[in-house]
Write an enzyme that holds these catalytic residues in place. Sequence first.
Site, PDB file in Angstrom:
ATOM      1  N   SER A 134     -29.271  63.075  75.262  1.00 13.55           N
ATOM      2  CA  SER A 134     -28.266  62.213  75.210  1.00 13.55           C
ATOM      3  C   SER A 134     -27.112  62.544  74.300  1.00 13.55           C
ATOM      4  O   SER A 134     -27.495  62.380  73.187  1.00 13.55           O
ATOM      5  CB  SER A 134     -28.859  60.669  75.012  1.00 13.55           C
ATOM      6  OG  SER A 134     -27.644  59.772  75.191  1.00 13.55           O
ATOM      7  N   ALA A 135     -25.857  62.987  74.880  1.00 17.93           N
ATOM      8  CA  ALA A 135     -24.986  63.144  73.890  1.00 17.93           C
ATOM      9  C   ALA A 135     -23.726  62.632  74.114  1.00 17.93           C
ATOM     10  O   ALA A 135     -23.640  61.476  75.271  1.00 17.93           O
ATOM     11  CB  ALA A 135     -24.628  64.927  74.232  1.00 17.93           C
ATOM     12  N   SER A 136     -22.512  62.909  73.601  1.00 16.11           N
ATOM     13  CA  SER A 136     -21.262  62.057  73.674  1.00 16.11           C
ATOM     14  C   SER A 136     -20.754  62.040  75.093  1.00 16.11           C
ATOM     15  O   SER A 136     -19.875  61.142  75.258  1.00 16.11           O
ATOM     16  CB  SER A 136     -20.314  62.571  72.599  1.00 16.11           C
ATOM     17  OG  SER A 136     -20.156  63.969  72.888  1.00 16.11           O
ATOM     18  N   VAL A 140     -29.041  63.811  80.390  1.00 17.23           N
ATOM     19  CA  VAL A 140     -29.632  64.920  80.953  1.00 17.23           C
ATOM     20  C   VAL A 140     -31.152  64.057  81.193  1.00 17.23           C
ATOM     21  O   VAL A 140     -31.706  63.604  80.429  1.00 17.23           O
ATOM     22  CB  VAL A 140     -29.838  65.995  80.527  1.00 17.23           C
ATOM     23  CG1 VAL A 140     -30.684  66.985  81.158  1.00 17.23           C
ATOM     24  CG2 VAL A 140     -28.464  66.694  80.154  1.00 17.23           C
ATOM     25  N   LYS A 154     -27.546  66.054  85.069  1.00 15.27           N
ATOM     26  CA  LYS A 154     -26.514  65.889  83.990  1.00 15.27           C
ATOM     27  C   LYS A 154     -25.553  64.805  84.528  1.00 15.27           C
ATOM     28  O   LYS A 154     -24.896  64.987  85.809  1.00 15.27           O
ATOM     29  CB  LYS A 154     -26.027  67.203  83.608  1.00 15.27           C
ATOM     30  CG  LYS A 154     -25.106  67.152  82.488  1.00 15.27           C
ATOM     31  CD  LYS A 154     -24.688  68.363  81.957  1.00 15.27           C
ATOM     32  CE  LYS A 154     -23.815  68.449  80.949  1.00 15.27           C
ATOM     33  NZ  LYS A 154     -23.179  69.910  80.530  1.00 15.27           N
ATOM     34  N   ASP A 291     -20.998  78.265  73.262  1.00 14.28           N
ATOM     35  CA  ASP A 291     -21.967  77.164  72.670  1.00 14.28           C
ATOM     36  C   ASP A 291     -23.518  77.660  72.377  1.00 14.28           C
ATOM     37  O   ASP A 291     -24.241  76.768  73.004  1.00 14.28           O
ATOM     38  CB  ASP A 291     -21.598  75.808  73.180  1.00 14.28           C
ATOM     39  CG  ASP A 291     -22.211  74.707  72.223  1.00 14.28           C
ATOM     40  OD1 ASP A 291     -22.307  74.860  71.061  1.00 14.28           O
ATOM     41  OD2 ASP A 291     -22.499  73.495  73.019  1.00 14.28           O
TER      42      ASP A 291
END
Length: 454
Positions: A134-136, A140, A154, A291
């Site tokens: 869990s990101a900004s 997922v 996603k 990345d």
Amino acid sequence: MSKDTIVNEMRANLAREREGLALVRNTARGAFRVFETVGVVGRQGLGWLLGDREALPRHLRRTFESLGATYIKLGQFIASSPSLFPEEYVSEFQKCLDRTPPLPFHYIRETVEAELGAPLDTLYEWVDPKPLASASIAQVHAARLKNGADVVIKVQRPGVRQVLLTDFNFLYASARLVESLAPGLSRSALSGVIEELQAGMLEECDFLQEARNLDAFNRFLAETGNVAAVAPRPVASHTTKRVLTMERFHGVPLTDLQVLRRYTDDPAGTLITALNTWFSSLMVCDFFHADVHAGNLMLLEDGRVGFIDFGMVGRIRPEAWQGMMAFFEAIGSGDVPAMARAMAMVGMTSEEVDVDALARDISALQDRLTDVDASALVQADRNDREVNQLLTDLVRIGEGHGIRFPREFALLLKQFLYFDRYVQALAPELDMFSDQRVDLFGTLDQLPGDEPLH
């Protein structure tokens, strides 16, 4: 007037009303976000003025985290740009977290069903309510298709794109104001940097583009005969701008050496495969993975290297990549005129660069330059203060001649730093710049469709 005409007019009026309501909602959300940003900055600033005098870099990092997705990404940009920011800020922003509390599963269900136009249980055999990450920008979840294939879904967080647009418009306006009040800063093109960052982050919000990136990277691997690496394949029927369904990989992150040894007795060889795949993509693919941190490179159970998460990619002009490599080589040999030519090649400018004058300014740093080899410049975490200061001075000299280094310059440095950490973890004896198994410079001898460079 016919019945069909009346119906069409009613539909057109309804569409206009919806567009108008959407505009009002977005405007209201934008205004609320600006007030929210000003409020957070005001509270943090007031606390600092009233005596909460923690170190300024730490205070700024905590403020960025409070402001959410846009500013967290900006913090990570600072952390990965030792050539552009002071050491204490680069070090502090390494701690900038891109983890957020998970969204309730009912939101995931509602979003997927709205985007794909069908009930969740008719689209997937199974979806794990507990997120894998869990990101900004997105969350997922593991899932399985009706045909039995393991996938991940996603799902974009609500309102992320509008927040990014509002934040960057606010930052751009602020940058233009600063540039007008301090004309000397205009040569550094602060507003231009913000524009470039905005374009990159908005691209991350388009999952259809990410799916195209995945397809393009797998085509690049196939066309170059690379069977040792792979990217997930997207499922087109289950993908929209806000939902991306793709093949799930099973394996371990490259940095987990103890677990990695269960899969391979040659960690260095695995790392070299990843390095050569990435360096090859710089010249042969339309973009490079921008990345490659520990979560985005895996050793799969079948022995291949898996590249995942293609939301952030970079595109670099072949001449800029030539210039960057020439820049490192010139520093290693102490060739100041060659360094000046390389800086002009890498940088972006609307002015004609006086290379001789640039070389004279660089020569003031010549004693320091001869003490630093090319590899040191991409190992700033090992050579901290001196290298960071040297890179900062070089960038400032370039800016003094109207050169603004493109976003890709920082992105490339960031990936070198990531790979350097992989080397430290997996193969500390490996030298990326001299090991014959690493094809770092070989692809530069002849670019597709170009004349020989040497």
